[in-house]
Design an enzyme around this catalytic site. Structure first.
Site: not given
Lengths: 405, 405
Positions: B189, B276
């Site tokens: 990520t 998220e």
């Protein structure tokens, strides 16, 4: 709905254990919210408790009383955890012990109190006191009622009961547990009560409680949150006619241990099966670790990974997430090339990457099941550990994001 | 949508840094998926990388190259993390470095490679190689393009740019970052690239990168999952005319450190704001701890608690969950009576229970905000630590439970 969890309605009574239940109206349900165990005078009791520094008042008292003397009664209320309630909470719990002790002619420190439910609100003493004072109706045969009486937001009651032959005697083990996460609004959660009529020494009952607790209640996790009230009690009434089991070498020790382990693991796993929003029951087994500690570190890192848990919810064989969780478990000198990861019998990772034999089809087939084993072979030593957990679903978020009102 | 995160379109160019972007078609988006940085020959570079044992091939190569020589180019691709790809992954990353080095007349170990995207699939070399071989069009002024080019499932690009006066010289700091969790299907990520034209010694740039990284990228958490590819690079091109900053006592050191800290923290927090499913931006500050380690343990235990996170999502001032998380953080001899917990300025916990002054109304008002501070005063010592995180929402589960197909 809970994952493959049947309701047990018929329990074997345990000689020396009587139970009373009552509805004090703490919660607005049809179920009882007070459960009282009465233990015969030969009963030997041991307990394991939450490690949470903010443990609830009843937990503090239980530990003190267990050190001072043998327990004669357990007093359990649901609907209120009596946690985060400061000195008042302690005083309230002691008052309940006092009143129950007087009403039943036992000493105050022969009472073990347990509370489960909302954190941070005072016990509704005016509702509970009259019930505790009253003439409770004890019976050997209301284990099922008790299993319902200790529920909070559990969907199903959880019970275990079995008889085995030990030294030619019929020995009974019955137990109940409750919990499904640390749940709305902020339930302080896990309780387990297991009783046998086997005749066992105090030393052995303590050792078994601690050892079997490690292999069961201390190996389950729904969301990694340890409640302030977790307690598990093992009672041996010593009413059976077996020769006393006083050491690991005593005749019948291993048979008794084996059936108790079955009880502990069944009741612990039942909590996971009824875990908040659970759609899967997941066994995470770490093997060939250097130490028990590192096996557990890997197992819990995988079990708590929100990414692994959401992939389980989606039945997505997302092996990269499992691999990444193993990688961040903080194990020194982890050699990736020795690690193998399996979903049931399907090898998904070997030699630092996706297994050559792996197919999405095989992985997806396992992930579609409602019971899944993730097996992680570290290739570093001889220790292994197993933990049980659930997936992370929309149900979990919904349950825990609802307002307390 | 991200929590209070503005898109930066206009960056100050950093003298000595040129950027090229291209679309190799790794992902099916309109955005570029290849970003190349060219660094002037005086540039000094330092990096911090993921601690995940399963780190990706490009991370391994970056670390080796940084030890061997000064970097001249960074090669970043999105859409594929080249993680969990074994020896082939390493060979592919090295081949890309080789080809880029030849096309630009630099040494292979002067290239630092970065990949982000799906774990466990081989790099699509046939798509990337032609781009890397080609005559790339470098420019000083396409930082915004680069900030979009390193996105994977980020909702917004993340950029920081500022000019300050140091020793009477105008010094520029510009940077970009990406990441929002370890995301669908299994994104590896976080990346951060920060550049300044300040003239700084190698020792100082390394020290700043590590120290500022600790106070920013190493203090954010969306879901507790450390990716296999996390990398953050700090570059000083030394093109500005300031007197070299060679120690903490050098003139301008603290001004430079201050603006770089601002850049690091802004870019790190931007990842959380774009986390998220994030609906809240949450600062968790632990103070009066005995050691930095215990301050961090408490902060992360609270930040990772699914129960705290779902309560944040619900805007529910469920202080019992925060208290229970503090209690299970594993701090020895924690004296509950010295602990105070605040939501912004509202005291919610003191003396082991709910604060006397607390009202649900005051707590709910803070929880309704989209930026919330949870401040935990341990009353044990003088250390404090801050971490930044988000709530746990249905959006998180939806994003992470979607199939990879």
């Amino acid at each position: 709905m809970p994952v493959n969890l049947n309701v047990l309605e018929q329990f074997h009574a345990v000689k020396g254990i009587e139970i009373a239940t009552a509805n004090a109206g703490i919660k607005q349900t049809e179920r009882p919210d007070i459960v009282v165990f009465k233990l015969s005078e030969h009963t030997r009791t041991a307990g394991i408790f939450t490690q949470n520094a903010f443990c609830a008042a009843p937990v503090t008292i239980c530990k003190q009383h267990l050190q001072q003397t043998q327990a004669r009664m357990l007093l359990i209320n649901t609907g209120n955890a009596n946690a985060g309630t400061g000195q008042t909470g302690f005083d309230n719990a002691m008052e309940l012990c006092q009143v129950l002790a007087e009403a039943n002619s036992v000493a105050v420190n022969e009472i073990l109190p347990f509370s489960t439910g909302v954190i941070g609100e005072p016990l509704p003493m005016q509702k509970i006191l009259p019930v505790v004072k009253s003439n409770l109706n004890f019976s050997e045969s209301i284990w099922f009622d008790a299993s319902r009486g200790i529920m909070t937001t559990d969907i199903q009651p959880k019970g275990f009961s079995k008889q085995v032959e030990i030294q030619g005697e019929t020995i009974t083990v019955s137990g109940i547990s409750k919990g499904s996460g640390m749940i709305k609004p902020n339930m302080a959660t896990m309780l387990g009560f297991i009783a046998t009529d086997a005749t066992v020494s105090q030393e052995i009952i303590e050792q078994l409680c601690s050892e079997l607790g490690e292999q069961s209640f201390n190996r389950i996790t729904v969301d990694g949150d340890t409640s302030t009230n977790d307690s598990c009690i093992l009672m041996a009434t010593c009413e059976a006619q077996n020769k006393p089991i006083e050491s690991e070498k005593s005749e019948g020790y291993s048979e008794l241990k084996s059936v108790l382990l079955e009880a502990f693991q069944f009741l612990a796993q039942a909590i996971v099966r009824d875990g908040e929003g659970a759609t899967k029951f997941v066994t995470i087994q770490v093997e060939a670790a250097k130490t028990q500690r590192e096996a557990l570190d890997v197992a819990y890192t995988v079990a708590h990974s929100p990414l692994v848990k959401t992939a389980l919810f989606a039945s997505d064989a997302n092996w990269g997430r499992i691999l990444a969780a193993v990688g961040r478990a903080g194990i020194d000198d982890l050699d990736l090339h020795h690690i193998e990861i399996y979903l049931d019998d399907v090898c998904i990772v070997e030699k630092g990457g996706r297994a050559a034999s792996y197919t999405e089809e095989a992985g997806s087939k396992v992930m579609a099941q409602d019971e899944i084993q993730i097996r992680i072979h570290l290739g570093r030593g001889k220790e292994s550990e197993t933990v049980w957990t659930t997936d992370l679903s929309h149900g979990y978020v919904t349950i825990n994001a609802e307002y307390r009102t």
